[in-house]
Motif scaffolding. Structure first.
Motif, PDB file in Angstrom:
ATOM      1  N   TRP A   1      -8.491  -2.050   1.734  1.00 55.57           N
ATOM      2  CA  TRP A   1      -7.089  -1.673   1.476  1.00 55.57           C
ATOM      3  C   TRP A   1      -7.006  -0.357   0.679  1.00 55.57           C
ATOM      4  CZ3 TRP A   1      -5.522  -1.049  -3.543  1.00 55.57           C
ATOM      5  CH2 TRP A   1      -6.305  -1.637  -4.531  1.00 55.57           C
TER       6      TRP A   1
ATOM      7  N   THR B   1       0.835  -1.211   0.000  1.00 56.31           N
ATOM      8  CA  THR B   1       0.000   0.000   0.000  1.00 56.31           C
ATOM      9  C   THR B   1       0.876   1.271   0.000  1.00 56.31           C
ATOM     10  OG1 THR B   1      -0.192  -0.292   2.394  1.00 56.31           O
ATOM     11  CG2 THR B   1      -2.065  -0.982   1.055  1.00 56.31           C
TER      12      THR B   1
ATOM     13  N   THR C   1      -6.899  -4.737   6.394  1.00 56.71           N
ATOM     14  CA  THR C   1      -6.461  -3.332   6.493  1.00 56.71           C
ATOM     15  C   THR C   1      -5.403  -3.110   7.579  1.00 56.71           C
ATOM     16  OG1 THR C   1      -8.148  -2.700   8.097  1.00 56.71           O
ATOM     17  CG2 THR C   1      -8.758  -2.519   5.764  1.00 56.71           C
TER      18      THR C   1
END
Lengths: 223, 244
Positions: free
Chosen positions: A90, A15, A176
């Protein structure tokens, strides 16, 4: 190191990389506009971009949550138009990282552009180069070190992002949970040993990123 | 070359540049103290600054004409520019600096790299980086780079200002070679009566953004034996003079 840890580290690296790649072209373009052009509303945009640096990250996260939530203006639009949900996925992690690291990228790259003597660009024009050729052959190469430094700082900031991320993406294991959130969660649950392991990994990653940035600067300076 | 700069009006804060002149010559000097507007004038000619009013032409080639809403971009003007700080590209080798603007258009008055390098004696420097050059070598590379773009007009903004007297005396012969070998018209800005006298056949004297006088350098400077410019030293030459 467990499979869950690897997943947390992988999600964090993935990410952070994606958020840096996403903001890079916009950050470079905005940095150039701020460094080289005068335009109406410039000081407002400058202030707006710098806001995440001074606002509490949790407050920035709350703004994102309000905008991107199902009933928020952007969230509702994305849900109705593309069937895409952002918050607590995400994508929310990437968004929070991007927003929080954007000012670091813009400020560093802007300084790099401002350090270039404008006369170099002027002379290139008189030598027959179009503005695009001047930008690609003079401005970009001379700002390259600053651009790489800006990207590394943005990446490092994204790796450590916590406040906005936890607000807009929460702490959903396997979906997450990034390193900073996992460390906080471990400490809350009394698992200090595991928190320290993740802290060590994040320190190594941040150290490697900054070392790379410094080495690249020296290499660029020695050319 | 016939250089026309008509009704030029450029306001920069409190400073006003107002020039109205027509002059012929191969090397035209622009002489005046700091703040006279010399560099601003060159930047307008190069297209790097845009004036509210004015007409500028080199022979029959119109660079700008505000009454006809014509403004050529710097890359379309064919005007070479050597600024005071030379502005060599630090990330490129000498060769790549020289070839940056090298005109390859068919039918253009092509200036050859080998020829320029020989005239300015920079052949041994071609593969060096800019940081490896001395002050005088940088000067010659900057001249060569501007020449290789085959300009119809060369603008020199105090190119020798940063050099000591000894180095200046070594570079001036190269400028004379450029003048005599390539026959490219020049606007040459300088503080130095010595440089202007040696290189220019006409000189524009500027003060406070205006042209005070156009003259032959010998006529302008014969009244003094000093070659060092001090503020006000030529005021007695300029009193009562107006632009032609």
């Amino acid at each position: 190191m467990t499979t869950d840890d690897a997943q947390v580290i992988g999600l964090t690296l993935g990410t952070a990389t994606l958020s840096t790649l996403l903001i890079f072209p916009f950050g470079v373009a905005l940095a150039w506009l701020l460094a080289r052009k005068q335009w109406p509303g410039k000081s407002l945009v400058e202030t707006f971009v710098a806001l995440p640096l001074v606002m509490p990250p949790v407050a920035t996260g709350l703004i994102l949550l309000t905008l991107l939530g199902r009933r928020g203006p952007i969230g509702a639009f994305l849900q109705n138009t593309f069937g895409t949900e952002i918050v607590f996925t995400w994508k929310a992690v990437v968004t929070a990282m991007a927003v929080m690291s954007f000012p670091f990228l813009v400020r560093t790259v802007r300084l790099a552009f401002e350090e270039i003597n404008p006369r170099l660009e002027h002379v290139a024009r008189t030598l027959g180069a179009s503005p695009i050729r001047v930008f690609t052959t003079i401005t970009l190469p001379l700002a390259a070190r600053g651009m790489v430094a800006g990207a590394v700082w943005a990446f490092a900031r994204a790796l450590g992002e916590f406040g906005a991320t936890v607000m807009v993406a929460g702490n959903i294991p396997g979906r997450t949970t990034v390193m900073s959130v996992a460390i906080y969660s471990d400490v809350q649950l009394g698992d200090d040993g595991h928190a320290c392991q993740l802290m060590g990994v994040s320190a190594v990653l941040a150290f490697a990123a900054i070392l790379f940035s410094n080495q690249f600067s020296r290499w660029g300076g020695a050319r | 070359m016939k250089f026309q700069c008509r009704h030029l009006h450029l306001q920069q804060g409190a400073f006003l540049l107002e020039i109205d002149l027509e002059i012929s010559g191969q090397v035209i000097g622009i002489f005046g103290s700091s703040g006279a507007g010399k560099t601003s004038l060159l930047e307008v000619v190069a297209g790097l600054r845009r004036s509210a009013l004015g007409f500028i032409a080199v022979d029959d080639h119109v660079l700008m004409d505000t009454s006809a809403r014509k403004f050529l971009a710097p890359e379309q003007r064919g005007v070479g520019y050597v600024p005071q700080d030379l502005a060599l590209f630090p990330h490129l080798s000498v060769r790549k600096n020289l070839l940056y603007g090298h005109s390859r258009a068919p039918g253009s008055s092509h200036v050859d790299l080998d020829h320029v390098a020989a005239v300015l004696e920079i052949e041994p420097l071609l593969d060096r980086s800019i940081s490896q050059l001395s002050g005088g070598q940088k000067q010659r590379v900057a001249f060569a780079r501007a020449l290789l773009a085959s300009p119809r007009l060369l603008l020199m903004d105090e190119p020798l200002a940063s050099l000591d007297q000894e180095l200046k005396s070594k570079i001036i012969p190269y400028l004379k070679r450029i003048r005599d070998e390539f026959r490219i018209p020049m606007l040459y800005v300088s503080h130095s009566p010595d440089e202007v006298t040696q290189l220019c056949d006409q000189v524009i004297v500027m003060r406070d953004g205006k042209c005070l006088r156009i003259s032959r350098p010998q006529e302008l400077f014969e009244a003094t034996t000093s070659m060092a410019l001090k503020p006000g030293i030529y005021d007695h030459l300029l009193e009562g003079q107006t632009s032609s």
